[in-house]
Design a protein around this motif. Structure first.
Motif, mmCIF file in Angstrom:
data_model
loop_
_atom_site.group_PDB
_atom_site.id
_atom_site.type_symbol
_atom_site.label_atom_id
_atom_site.label_comp_id
_atom_site.label_asym_id
_atom_site.label_seq_id
_atom_site.Cartn_x
_atom_site.Cartn_y
_atom_site.Cartn_z
ATOM 1 N N SER A 57 31.918 37.369 32.794
ATOM 2 C CA SER A 57 31.995 38.002 33.751
ATOM 3 C C SER A 57 30.910 39.004 33.955
ATOM 4 O O SER A 57 30.505 39.622 32.792
ATOM 5 C CB SER A 57 33.331 38.674 33.746
ATOM 6 N N ASN A 168 37.052 38.296 32.798
ATOM 7 C CA ASN A 168 37.041 37.382 33.989
ATOM 8 C C ASN A 168 38.321 37.558 34.689
ATOM 9 O O ASN A 168 38.364 37.130 36.148
ATOM 10 C CB ASN A 168 36.660 35.849 33.482
ATOM 11 N N ALA A 172 35.831 38.055 38.470
ATOM 12 C CA ALA A 172 35.923 36.750 38.286
ATOM 13 C C ALA A 172 34.287 36.428 38.218
ATOM 14 O O ALA A 172 33.402 37.203 38.814
ATOM 15 C CB ALA A 172 36.465 35.974 39.508
#
Length: 260
Positions: A57, A168, A172
């Motif tokens: 991420s 994440n 995301a």
């Protein structure tokens, strides 16, 4: 959850890095829950070391550095050069002695030389061997590049593998939407140094770099499997085999629909 105590830090971290930590650590403490493990494998201040981690991420460099700071070390990242051109933030990042990476250019070797110099001066250099956020469909570590292995074999320093998961869920991959509430648990686990002793003290070749890199990626993958409680793929994802460019969101790559 028991918090990890903040231990002693080097006196030469610098004002810029201390400012970043002063601003970001309270924010990260508020918006995440932390499962830190393996801090005993992070060497004490003044010891040059490469920390190799997975990349999941755009948020994880913050939590990764938070883990290192809570274990007594300031982090020097290899970061893409464009980050240094962001107004104000780029100047702060540069003042904090982060290392710009000039991808696919004649200046690419500058980052390697800077990383070697930093390790030799006793600093902690964090390298994402994948070179970008994982494009594996399950966010497992991909085939790694050889930079971390090259720095370690030239300097003789340890490579400490670190796996992370949870950043994440805050942001995301390739998303711009932060999900700060409710606070997400961020897992970071450091393992013992990767055994590279049989590769040291001899000429550095493409074969030795590949062997060392495979060991580093295997260690990171095993630690991530422990965090997730899942079995990783038998074969690591390779963007070349998938017909994808080396960086960027795979969902927007040309012919991405054909590759899925």
């Amino acid at each position: 959850m028991k918090e990890v105590p903040v231990v002693g830090r080097r006196s030469d971290v610098g004002v810029a890095f201390r400012f970043i930590a002063f601003v970001l650590r309270p924010f990260l403490m508020a918006v995440t829950r932390r499962n830190w493990r393996g801090g005993e494998h992070i060497p004490p201040p003044g010891t040059g070391v490469v920390i190799a981690g997975n990349h999941i991420s755009h948020f994880d460099p913050l939590t990764f550095a938070h883990f290192m700071w809570d274990n007594g070390r300031a982090t020097r990242y290899l970061a893409k050069e464009s980050v240094f051109r962001i107004p104000i933030a780029g100047r702060i990042i540069s003042a904090a002695r982060q290392i710009p990476v000039y991808r696919e250019s004649s200046d690419a070797s500058q980052a390697y030389r800077a990383a070697v110099a930093a390790v030799r001066s006793g600093e902690l250099v964090a390298i994402y061997p994948e070179g970008t956020i994982s494009r594996d469909p399950g966010l497992w570590p991909m085939v790694g590049k050889t930079g971390a292995a090259r720095v370690a074999l030239e300097t003789g320093c340890d490579v400490v593998p670190v796996a992370q998961w949870g950043a994440n869920h805050v942001l995301a991959p390739y998303s711009k939407r932060l999900r700060l509430l409710p606070p997400k648990t961020v897992h970071v686990i450091a393992g013992p140094p990767v055994d590279l002793d049989d590769l040291r003290g001899r000429p550095v070749t493409s074969e030795s770099l590949r062997v060392a890199t495979d060991r580093i990626m295997s260690a990171i993958t095993q630690q991530l499997a422990e965090i997730r409680g899942e079995v990783p793929p038998e074969v690591r994802f390779d963007h070349r085999a998938a017909g994808l460019p080396p960086t960027g969101d795979p969902a927007t790559a040309p012919d991405a629909e054909d590759e899925r």
